[in-house]
Design a protein around this motif. Structure first.
Motif, PDB file in Angstrom:
ATOM      1  N   THR A 195       0.846  -1.188   0.000  1.00  0.00           N
ATOM      2  CA  THR A 195       0.000   0.000   0.000  1.00  0.00           C
ATOM      3  C   THR A 195       0.884   1.241   0.000  1.00  0.00           C
ATOM      4  N   TYR A 196       0.295   2.390   0.330  1.00  0.00           N
ATOM      5  CA  TYR A 196       0.989   3.683   0.426  1.00  0.00           C
ATOM      6  C   TYR A 196       1.467   4.194  -0.931  1.00  0.00           C
ATOM      7  N   GLY A 197       0.965   3.630  -2.041  1.00  0.00           N
ATOM      8  CA  GLY A 197       1.392   4.087  -3.356  1.00  0.00           C
ATOM      9  C   GLY A 197       2.815   3.700  -3.687  1.00  0.00           C
ATOM     10  N   ILE A 198       3.379   2.762  -2.908  1.00  0.00           N
ATOM     11  CA  ILE A 198       4.765   2.327  -3.127  1.00  0.00           C
ATOM     12  C   ILE A 198       4.764   1.095  -4.030  1.00  0.00           C
ATOM     13  N   GLY A 199       5.727   1.034  -4.958  1.00  0.00           N
ATOM     14  CA  GLY A 199       5.810  -0.104  -5.867  1.00  0.00           C
ATOM     15  C   GLY A 199       4.730  -0.063  -6.923  1.00  0.00           C
ATOM     16  N   VAL A 200       4.541   1.116  -7.547  1.00  0.00           N
ATOM     17  CA  VAL A 200       3.518   1.293  -8.576  1.00  0.00           C
ATOM     18  C   VAL A 200       4.121   2.002  -9.774  1.00  0.00           C
ATOM     19  N   MET A 201       3.841   1.510 -10.977  1.00  0.00           N
ATOM     20  CA  MET A 201       4.264   2.190 -12.196  1.00  0.00           C
ATOM     21  C   MET A 201       3.186   2.026 -13.256  1.00  0.00           C
ATOM     22  N   VAL A 202       3.218   2.887 -14.268  1.00  0.00           N
ATOM     23  CA  VAL A 202       2.246   2.857 -15.356  1.00  0.00           C
ATOM     24  C   VAL A 202       2.986   2.714 -16.677  1.00  0.00           C
ATOM     25  N   ILE A 203       2.483   1.834 -17.552  1.00  0.00           N
ATOM     26  CA  ILE A 203       3.054   1.688 -18.887  1.00  0.00           C
ATOM     27  C   ILE A 203       1.950   1.766 -19.933  1.00  0.00           C
ATOM     28  N   HIS A 204       2.327   2.193 -21.148  1.00  0.00           N
ATOM     29  CA  HIS A 204       1.400   2.222 -22.272  1.00  0.00           C
ATOM     30  C   HIS A 204       1.819   1.242 -23.359  1.00  0.00           C
ATOM     31  N   SER A 205       3.018   0.692 -23.210  1.00  0.00           N
ATOM     32  CA  SER A 205       3.527  -0.301 -24.154  1.00  0.00           C
ATOM     33  C   SER A 205       4.423  -1.268 -23.411  1.00  0.00           C
ATOM     34  N   ALA A 206       4.348  -2.543 -23.782  1.00  0.00           N
ATOM     35  CA  ALA A 206       5.199  -3.553 -23.136  1.00  0.00           C
ATOM     36  C   ALA A 206       6.674  -3.276 -23.403  1.00  0.00           C
ATOM     37  N   ASP A 207       6.981  -2.569 -24.492  1.00  0.00           N
ATOM     38  CA  ASP A 207       8.382  -2.259 -24.820  1.00  0.00           C
ATOM     39  C   ASP A 207       9.032  -1.383 -23.754  1.00  0.00           C
ATOM     40  N   GLU A 208       8.236  -0.631 -23.011  1.00  0.00           N
ATOM     41  CA  GLU A 208       8.787   0.237 -21.965  1.00  0.00           C
ATOM     42  C   GLU A 208       9.507  -0.561 -20.886  1.00  0.00           C
ATOM     43  N   LEU A 209       9.126  -1.813 -20.698  1.00  0.00           N
ATOM     44  CA  LEU A 209       9.734  -2.636 -19.646  1.00  0.00           C
ATOM     45  C   LEU A 209      11.179  -2.993 -19.950  1.00  0.00           C
ATOM     46  N   ALA A 210      11.555  -2.913 -21.216  1.00  0.00           N
ATOM     47  CA  ALA A 210      12.929  -3.254 -21.590  1.00  0.00           C
ATOM     48  C   ALA A 210      13.890  -2.091 -21.372  1.00  0.00           C
ATOM     49  N   THR A 211      13.362  -0.900 -21.116  1.00  0.00           N
ATOM     50  CA  THR A 211      14.225   0.278 -20.999  1.00  0.00           C
ATOM     51  C   THR A 211      14.032   1.009 -19.662  1.00  0.00           C
ATOM     52  N   LEU A 212      13.665   0.268 -18.632  1.00  0.00           N
ATOM     53  CA  LEU A 212      13.476   0.889 -17.318  1.00  0.00           C
ATOM     54  C   LEU A 212      14.805   1.392 -16.765  1.00  0.00           C
ATOM     55  N   ASN A 213      14.804   2.601 -16.209  1.00  0.00           N
ATOM     56  CA  ASN A 213      16.032   3.099 -15.601  1.00  0.00           C
ATOM     57  C   ASN A 213      16.220   2.512 -14.210  1.00  0.00           C
ATOM     58  N   ARG A 214      17.384   2.766 -13.644  1.00  0.00           N
ATOM     59  CA  ARG A 214      17.720   2.179 -12.345  1.00  0.00           C
ATOM     60  C   ARG A 214      16.760   2.659 -11.244  1.00  0.00           C
ATOM     61  N   ARG A 215      16.380   3.929 -11.321  1.00  0.00           N
ATOM     62  CA  ARG A 215      15.495   4.472 -10.293  1.00  0.00           C
ATOM     63  C   ARG A 215      14.154   3.734 -10.289  1.00  0.00           C
ATOM     64  N   THR A 216      13.603   3.483 -11.466  1.00  0.00           N
ATOM     65  CA  THR A 216      12.326   2.776 -11.544  1.00  0.00           C
ATOM     66  C   THR A 216      12.467   1.338 -11.085  1.00  0.00           C
ATOM     67  N   ARG A 217      13.572   0.685 -11.481  1.00  0.00           N
ATOM     68  CA  ARG A 217      13.795  -0.702 -11.051  1.00  0.00           C
ATOM     69  C   ARG A 217      13.886  -0.791  -9.526  1.00  0.00           C
ATOM     70  N   ASN A 218      14.600   0.169  -8.933  1.00  0.00           N
ATOM     71  CA  ASN A 218      14.711   0.180  -7.471  1.00  0.00           C
ATOM     72  C   ASN A 218      13.354   0.423  -6.822  1.00  0.00           C
ATOM     73  N   LYS A 219      12.572   1.348  -7.407  1.00  0.00           N
ATOM     74  CA  LYS A 219      11.252   1.662  -6.862  1.00  0.00           C
ATOM     75  C   LYS A 219      10.335   0.453  -6.889  1.00  0.00           C
ATOM     76  N   MET A 220      10.486  -0.389  -7.912  1.00  0.00           N
ATOM     77  CA  MET A 220       9.629  -1.555  -8.070  1.00  0.00           C
ATOM     78  C   MET A 220      10.186  -2.795  -7.378  1.00  0.00           C
ATOM     79  N   SER A 221      11.248  -2.631  -6.612  1.00  0.00           N
ATOM     80  CA  SER A 221      11.877  -3.780  -5.945  1.00  0.00           C
ATOM     81  C   SER A 221      11.584  -3.847  -4.456  1.00  0.00           C
TER      82      SER A 221
END
Length: 332
Positions: A195-221
């Protein structure tokens, strides 16, 4: 003598909006005729004197255990304990040693609950209700799917997240075309237990998952209380139609039993209709159902009962889904 209720809150003090919630929860119980105190489940040497978002004073008393009962240093012993923590960091086993009844069930804390389980039940109920009411089930369902065994930091399981994302986006786009909806589909990818809005991201294309930056990867971990995220839910993004004070907003409905009793509006002036509003920049306002006419930008007060019915049905279906979760949690 009135019955005594002890509220067990989250063990943090920086979120003053949460402290505001605690203040009014205790006030409601006091006005109902109970004697209420907030008991902090943490080893504190003395009571904490805090201030809420609106500068209201709040005292959290250290919880002590004596002869199997929760009590305070002054010997104030509650008859009931109200759990107001989600236990993201794990359920404290010492609570099982307390003799007082504890409500609501801790089994729906985030240490064991899954969002995917809730939405599985919700979609089942939504489809059944839509069939009975003669509605298109798609209009009130929320398409979702979970993926376990993932790690955004090292890429484990990302191939499966990408595969599910592409399939779901293609399916949603097809539904949009069939209904004449001119909008690019989106997916929310969330921690399946948090909860708390932690570990949330939005995508519009599956291709975006191949180019995630380090900050986003850490946020989703890592989720709340530094819990590891190893399972995510992919969920259809649904645009919000509400605007409050010029800001994108969404309603949160409160229920007592089967009755709708109002709620609050979460708004965020820094986010658009497809963003996660539970993020920096958000603010809150009270919600009475008559206020929906302003948020939905209409002055036709004849429509208010329809707004209340629409949001009320979704709230009631969600409450029933939560009840089904509880039933599952207590099944042997």
């Amino acid at each position: 003598m009135p019955e005594k209720i002890g509220i067990l809150p989250e063990n943090h003090t920086e979120n003053r909006f949460y402290l505001e919630n605690l203040f009014f929860l205790a006030s409601i119980l006091d006005r109902a005729g109970f004697e209420t105190r907030i008991l902090r489940l943490e080893d504190l040497p003395a009571p904490l004197h805090l201030s809420t978002a609106s500068e209201k004073p709040l005292i959290e008393h250290p919880l002590r255990i004596k002869n199997g009962f929760a009590t305070t240093d002054e010997g104030w012993t509650p008859d009931w304990l109200v759990l107001n923590a989600d236990f993201s960091g794990g359920y404290p086993a010492l609570l099982d040693s307390l003799s007082q009844p504890k409500l609501p069930s801790h089994k729906l804390g985030w240490h064991s609950r899954k969002k995917s389980t809730h939405f599985s039940y919700y979609n089942e109920l939504a489809s059944e209700f839509a069939t009975l009411a003669g509605l298109d089930p798609w209009s009130i369902r929320v398409e979702s799917e979970s993926v376990a065994g993932v790690n955004f930091s090292d890429g484990t399981g990302m191939d499966r997240v990408t595969e599910v994302s592409k399939r779901m986006l293609d399916s949603i786009e097809g539904e949009y075309r069939a209904r004449g909806i001119d909008r690019k589909p989106a997916l929310f990818i969330k921690n399946d237990s948090g909860t708390y809005g932690i570990g949330v991201m939005v995508i519009h294309s599956a291709d975006e998952l191949a180019t995630l930056n380090r900050r986003t990867r850490n946020k989703m971990s890592v989720g709340k209380n530094k819990s590891v995220i190893d399972r995510v839910i992919l969920q259809e993004g649904i645009a919000t139609a509400m605007v409050t004070d010029g800001s994108t907003s969404e309603p949160v409905i409160y229920m007592m039993g089967e009755s709708l009793i109002g709620g609050f509006i979460r708004a965020n002036r820094e986010r658009d209709e497809m963003d996660n509003l539970n993020s920096p920049g958000m603010f809150f306002k009270k919600l009475c159902f008559k206020d929906l006419s302003d948020c939905l930008e209409t002055r036709n007060f004849e429509e208010i009962p329809a707004f209340e019915a629409a949001y009320g049905v979704i709230a009631k279906l969600s409450a029933l889904a939560a009840a089904m979760e509880i039933r599952q949690a207590y099944e042997p």
